[in-house]
Design an enzyme around this catalytic site. Sequence first.
Site, PDB file in Angstrom:
ATOM      1  N   GLY A   1      74.822 -60.414 118.526  1.00 17.39           N
ATOM      2  CA  GLY A   1      75.227 -61.230 117.380  1.00 17.39           C
ATOM      3  C   GLY A   1      76.409 -60.509 116.751  1.00 17.39           C
ATOM      4  O   GLY A   1      76.258 -59.369 116.315  1.00 17.39           O
TER       5      GLY A   1
ATOM      6  N   ARG B   1      67.882 -52.858  97.193  1.00 17.73           N
ATOM      7  CA  ARG B   1      68.150 -53.802  96.092  1.00 17.73           C
ATOM      8  C   ARG B   1      67.355 -53.396  94.851  1.00 17.73           C
ATOM      9  O   ARG B   1      67.892 -53.329  93.747  1.00 17.73           O
ATOM     10  CB  ARG B   1      67.771 -55.217  96.530  1.00 17.73           C
ATOM     11  CG  ARG B   1      68.768 -55.818  97.524  1.00 17.73           C
ATOM     12  CD  ARG B   1      68.288 -57.085  98.178  1.00 17.73           C
ATOM     13  NE  ARG B   1      69.415 -57.803  98.808  1.00 17.73           N
ATOM     14  CZ  ARG B   1      69.268 -58.795  99.695  1.00 17.73           C
ATOM     15  NH1 ARG B   1      68.039 -59.198 100.056  1.00 17.73           N
ATOM     16  NH2 ARG B   1      70.322 -59.388 100.220  1.00 17.73           N
TER      17      ARG B   1
ATOM     18  N   ARG C   1      70.818 -68.451 106.235  1.00 17.83           N
ATOM     19  CA  ARG C   1      70.436 -69.533 105.315  1.00 17.83           C
ATOM     20  C   ARG C   1      71.678 -70.157 104.661  1.00 17.83           C
ATOM     21  O   ARG C   1      72.704 -69.517 104.496  1.00 17.83           O
ATOM     22  CB  ARG C   1      69.567 -68.969 104.184  1.00 17.83           C
ATOM     23  CG  ARG C   1      68.181 -68.645 104.585  1.00 17.83           C
ATOM     24  CD  ARG C   1      67.357 -68.378 103.368  1.00 17.83           C
ATOM     25  NE  ARG C   1      67.522 -67.027 102.841  1.00 17.83           N
ATOM     26  CZ  ARG C   1      67.012 -66.632 101.666  1.00 17.83           C
ATOM     27  NH1 ARG C   1      66.388 -67.502 100.898  1.00 17.83           N
ATOM     28  NH2 ARG C   1      67.157 -65.386 101.244  1.00 17.83           N
TER      29      ARG C   1
ATOM     30  N   HIS D   1      59.333 -60.051 104.625  1.00 13.84           N
ATOM     31  CA  HIS D   1      60.672 -60.249 104.038  1.00 13.84           C
ATOM     32  C   HIS D   1      60.753 -61.667 103.492  1.00 13.84           C
ATOM     33  O   HIS D   1      61.455 -62.522 104.024  1.00 13.84           O
ATOM     34  CB  HIS D   1      61.744 -60.011 105.111  1.00 13.84           C
ATOM     35  CG  HIS D   1      63.138 -60.033 104.575  1.00 13.84           C
ATOM     36  ND1 HIS D   1      63.536 -59.312 103.479  1.00 13.84           N
ATOM     37  CD2 HIS D   1      64.241 -60.704 105.009  1.00 13.84           C
ATOM     38  CE1 HIS D   1      64.814 -59.539 103.251  1.00 13.84           C
ATOM     39  NE2 HIS D   1      65.273 -60.371 104.156  1.00 13.84           N
TER      40      HIS D   1
ATOM     41  N   GLY E   1      78.406 -61.774 114.275  1.00 12.25           N
ATOM     42  CA  GLY E   1      78.824 -62.533 113.083  1.00 12.25           C
ATOM     43  C   GLY E   1      79.066 -61.633 111.891  1.00 12.25           C
ATOM     44  O   GLY E   1      79.518 -60.487 112.048  1.00 12.25           O
TER      45      GLY E   1
ATOM     46  N   ASN F   1      66.555 -63.635 110.719  1.00 12.33           N
ATOM     47  CA  ASN F   1      65.455 -64.249 109.967  1.00 12.33           C
ATOM     48  C   ASN F   1      64.868 -65.452 110.703  1.00 12.33           C
ATOM     49  O   ASN F   1      65.539 -66.029 111.548  1.00 12.33           O
ATOM     50  CB  ASN F   1      66.000 -64.743 108.606  1.00 12.33           C
ATOM     51  CG  ASN F   1      65.902 -63.693 107.528  1.00 12.33           C
ATOM     52  OD1 ASN F   1      64.991 -62.881 107.518  1.00 12.33           O
ATOM     53  ND2 ASN F   1      66.863 -63.698 106.627  1.00 12.33           N
TER      54      ASN F   1
ATOM     55  N   ILE G   1      77.039 -59.956 109.836  1.00 11.97           N
ATOM     56  CA  ILE G   1      76.352 -58.658 109.859  1.00 11.97           C
ATOM     57  C   ILE G   1      76.767 -57.862 111.092  1.00 11.97           C
ATOM     58  O   ILE G   1      77.072 -56.664 111.007  1.00 11.97           O
ATOM     59  CB  ILE G   1      74.815 -58.828 109.812  1.00 11.97           C
ATOM     60  CG1 ILE G   1      74.397 -59.570 108.537  1.00 11.97           C
ATOM     61  CG2 ILE G   1      74.123 -57.473 109.860  1.00 11.97           C
ATOM     62  CD1 ILE G   1      72.909 -59.820 108.435  1.00 11.97           C
TER      63      ILE G   1
ATOM     64  N   ASP H   1      78.180 -61.816 121.662  1.00 14.40           N
ATOM     65  CA  ASP H   1      77.932 -63.096 121.000  1.00 14.40           C
ATOM     66  C   ASP H   1      78.117 -64.213 122.009  1.00 14.40           C
ATOM     67  O   ASP H   1      78.690 -64.008 123.085  1.00 14.40           O
ATOM     68  CB  ASP H   1      78.896 -63.260 119.800  1.00 14.40           C
ATOM     69  CG  ASP H   1      78.349 -64.208 118.744  1.00 14.40           C
ATOM     70  OD1 ASP H   1      78.015 -63.747 117.649  1.00 14.40           O
ATOM     71  OD2 ASP H   1      78.235 -65.419 119.044  1.00 14.40           O
TER      72      ASP H   1
ATOM     73  N   ARG I   1      64.018 -68.727 104.176  1.00 16.09           N
ATOM     74  CA  ARG I   1      64.152 -67.996 105.446  1.00 16.09           C
ATOM     75  C   ARG I   1      63.307 -68.694 106.522  1.00 16.09           C
ATOM     76  O   ARG I   1      63.684 -68.773 107.676  1.00 16.09           O
ATOM     77  CB  ARG I   1      63.702 -66.549 105.276  1.00 16.09           C
ATOM     78  CG  ARG I   1      64.582 -65.724 104.331  1.00 16.09           C
ATOM     79  CD  ARG I   1      64.067 -64.299 104.214  1.00 16.09           C
ATOM     80  NE  ARG I   1      64.879 -63.448 103.351  1.00 16.09           N
ATOM     81  CZ  ARG I   1      64.660 -63.276 102.048  1.00 16.09           C
ATOM     82  NH1 ARG I   1      63.666 -63.924 101.459  1.00 16.09           N
ATOM     83  NH2 ARG I   1      65.425 -62.487 101.317  1.00 16.09           N
TER      84      ARG I   1
HETATM   85  O1  TXD Z   1      67.114 -58.336 105.656  1.00 12.96           O
HETATM   86  C1  TXD Z   1      67.249 -59.114 106.612  1.00 12.96           C
HETATM   87  N1  TXD Z   1      66.573 -58.931 107.759  1.00 12.96           N
HETATM   88  C2  TXD Z   1      68.194 -60.312 106.468  1.00 12.96           C
HETATM   89  C3  TXD Z   1      68.602 -60.887 107.807  1.00 12.96           C
HETATM   90  C4  TXD Z   1      69.325 -60.069 105.577  1.00 12.96           C
HETATM   91  C5  TXD Z   1      70.403 -60.926 105.626  1.00 12.96           C
HETATM   92  C6  TXD Z   1      70.640 -61.871 106.753  1.00 12.96           C
HETATM   93  N2  TXD Z   1      69.516 -62.021 107.619  1.00 12.96           N
HETATM   94  C7  TXD Z   1      69.643 -62.804 108.835  1.00 12.96           C
HETATM   95  O2  TXD Z   1      70.464 -62.180 109.816  1.00 12.96           O
HETATM   96  C8  TXD Z   1      70.266 -64.161 108.653  1.00 12.96           C
HETATM   97  O3  TXD Z   1      69.373 -65.053 108.012  1.00 12.96           O
HETATM   98  C9  TXD Z   1      70.556 -64.534 110.080  1.00 12.96           C
HETATM   99  O4  TXD Z   1      69.390 -65.006 110.692  1.00 12.96           O
HETATM  100  C10 TXD Z   1      70.945 -63.189 110.703  1.00 12.96           C
HETATM  101  C11 TXD Z   1      72.422 -63.013 110.896  1.00 12.96           C
HETATM  102  O5  TXD Z   1      73.088 -63.194 109.700  1.00 12.96           O
HETATM  103  P1  TXD Z   1      74.708 -63.249 109.715  1.00 12.96           P
HETATM  104  O6  TXD Z   1      75.156 -63.367 108.312  1.00 12.96           O
HETATM  105  O7  TXD Z   1      75.258 -62.174 110.581  1.00 12.96           O
HETATM  106  O8  TXD Z   1      74.938 -64.667 110.431  1.00 12.96           O
HETATM  107  P2  TXD Z   1      76.260 -65.146 111.220  1.00 12.96           P
HETATM  108  O9  TXD Z   1      77.470 -64.579 110.601  1.00 12.96           O
HETATM  109  O10 TXD Z   1      76.112 -66.616 111.391  1.00 12.96           O
HETATM  110  O11 TXD Z   1      76.086 -64.435 112.659  1.00 12.96           O
HETATM  111  C12 TXD Z   1      75.089 -64.832 113.538  1.00 12.96           C
HETATM  112  C13 TXD Z   1      75.725 -64.769 114.921  1.00 12.96           C
HETATM  113  C14 TXD Z   1      76.826 -65.812 115.114  1.00 12.96           C
HETATM  114  O12 TXD Z   1      78.065 -65.179 115.425  1.00 12.96           O
HETATM  115  C15 TXD Z   1      76.322 -66.658 116.261  1.00 12.96           C
HETATM  116  O13 TXD Z   1      77.344 -67.106 117.149  1.00 12.96           O
HETATM  117  C16 TXD Z   1      75.422 -65.686 116.963  1.00 12.96           C
HETATM  118  O14 TXD Z   1      74.727 -65.040 115.896  1.00 12.96           O
HETATM  119  N3  TXD Z   1      74.492 -66.336 117.879  1.00 12.96           N
HETATM  120  C17 TXD Z   1      74.088 -65.759 119.008  1.00 12.96           C
HETATM  121  N4  TXD Z   1      74.366 -64.544 119.499  1.00 12.96           N
HETATM  122  C18 TXD Z   1      73.779 -64.267 120.698  1.00 12.96           C
HETATM  123  N5  TXD Z   1      72.957 -65.114 121.373  1.00 12.96           N
HETATM  124  C19 TXD Z   1      72.689 -66.337 120.868  1.00 12.96           C
HETATM  125  N6  TXD Z   1      71.892 -67.185 121.543  1.00 12.96           N
HETATM  126  C20 TXD Z   1      73.259 -66.703 119.623  1.00 12.96           C
HETATM  127  N7  TXD Z   1      73.198 -67.819 118.856  1.00 12.96           N
HETATM  128  C21 TXD Z   1      73.959 -67.567 117.784  1.00 12.96           C
END
Ligand code: TXD
Length: 313
Positions: free
Chosen positions: A10, A152, A83, A176, A12, A121, A14, A34, A89
Site C-alpha cells: 500500500g 493521541r 474512511r 481500534h 498511499g 482498517n 500512510i 501498490d 471503520r
Molecule cells: O491506526 C490505524 N490502524 C489506522 C489505519 C489509522 C489511520 C488509517 N487507517 C487505515 O489505513 C485506513 O482506514 C485505511 O484502511 C488504511 C490506509 O490508509 P491511507 O490513508 O494510506 O489510504 P490511501 O491513501 O487510500 O492508501 C491505500 C492504498 C492505495 O494507494 C490503494 O491503491 C492501495 O492501498 N490498495 C492496494 N494496495 C495493494 N493491494 C491491493 N489489493 C490494494 N487495494 C488498494
Amino acid sequence: MGRKKIALIGAGNIGGTLAHLALIRGLGDVVLFDVVEGMPQGKALDLLEGGPIDGTDAAIIGTNEYKDIAGADVCIVTAGLPRKPGMSRDDLLATNSKIMRSVSEGIKKYAPDAFVIVVANPLDAMVTLCKRETGLPKNRVVGMAGVLDSSRYRAFLAAEAKVSVQSVQALVFGGHGDDMVPVRSTCTIGGAPVTNFISEERLAAIEERTRKAGGEIVALLKTGSAFYSPATAAIQMAEAYLLDKKQVLPCAAYLEGEYGYSGFYLGVPAQIGAGGIERILELKLTADEKKALDVSAEHVKELVAAMDKVLAG
Ligand code: TXD
C-alpha cells in the site's frame, strides 16, 4: 549482512509517509508496493531523488509486482480504503477484507519470514484475517492501533498540563474503535499519577476526544483519514523489531489467555524485539477499566464474526 528490507504494501498516504520515515531513520531498503500503476514507482523515484540531501544511500523502489517484496524483513500493510466523513471503520470491512486476502497471499508467497505490521482498517479484523490467511505465527503478525491511540492520548494530556509530550506516559488498550480503552491508571506526568494534575472532568473529556480522534481528522480532511501519526506509530513498531529494542508498546496482539481473553487480537502492552511480539505484559487494571476492556473485546469478536460472514459470501 547488508541492509534490512522493508516492504510497504500500500503506497498511499500512510505508505508513502512510511517510506519517507524508514529512509530518513536509516532502517533499511524500502519497497513500495501498490496496485495503482506508476504511483509507487513515482513516489519511490521522488524519495530517491531526495536521498543526497539526507545522505540516504538505501535502495528504494516502487512496484506493482509482489515478487519485488521477496525476502522482506518487515511488511507494513496499509492496503485498503480509508474512511470518508460519516463512515465508521467497520464500514470498510467488506472491501478491505478482500484486499487483505490478496495482500496476505503475496506475503505468504514472497515474504513468509517477515514481521508483519497491519495498519489497514477495520484494524482488529484485518490483522486477524492477515494472520489467518498468511499462516504466520502470532509473534510475527501484529496490528498497529494502540501506539497511535496512546500517542493521541498523550498529546492531549500534555497540552492540557502544559508539559512536554516526553513527560507524559499513557496507554490505550482494546480494539481500534470508539470503545477503545484509555487506561487512566497507567497515565503519569513526570512519573506522578495524572490525577495530580488534571481534573476528573477534563480527563474524561480528553479520553472521549482520544476515542474519537480519528473521526475528528476524517471530518476535517474530508477526503481520507490521518496518515502522519499512523505512519509514525507503525515505524516505531518496525524500528523496535529491526533494532531488537524489546520496547513495550500497546499493540493489537493475538491473545491466548492473557487478560482472560483467548483466540483473537486485542490492543494490549506487548514487548517488541527481534522475536517480534516477544511477550505480552499483563498490567493490573481497575474494575472499571477491565469492564471497558470486556466491552471492547466483545466488539472485536462481533467485528470478526461479521467479517467471516462477508467472506463466506
Ligand atoms: O491506526 C490505524 N490502524 C489506522 C489505519 C489509522 C489511520 C488509517 N487507517 C487505515 O489505513 C485506513 O482506514 C485505511 O484502511 C488504511 C490506509 O490508509 P491511507 O490513508 O494510506 O489510504 P490511501 O491513501 O487510500 O492508501 C491505500 C492504498 C492505495 O494507494 C490503494 O491503491 C492501495 O492501498 N490498495 C492496494 N494496495 C495493494 N493491494 C491491493 N489489493 C490494494 N487495494 C488498494
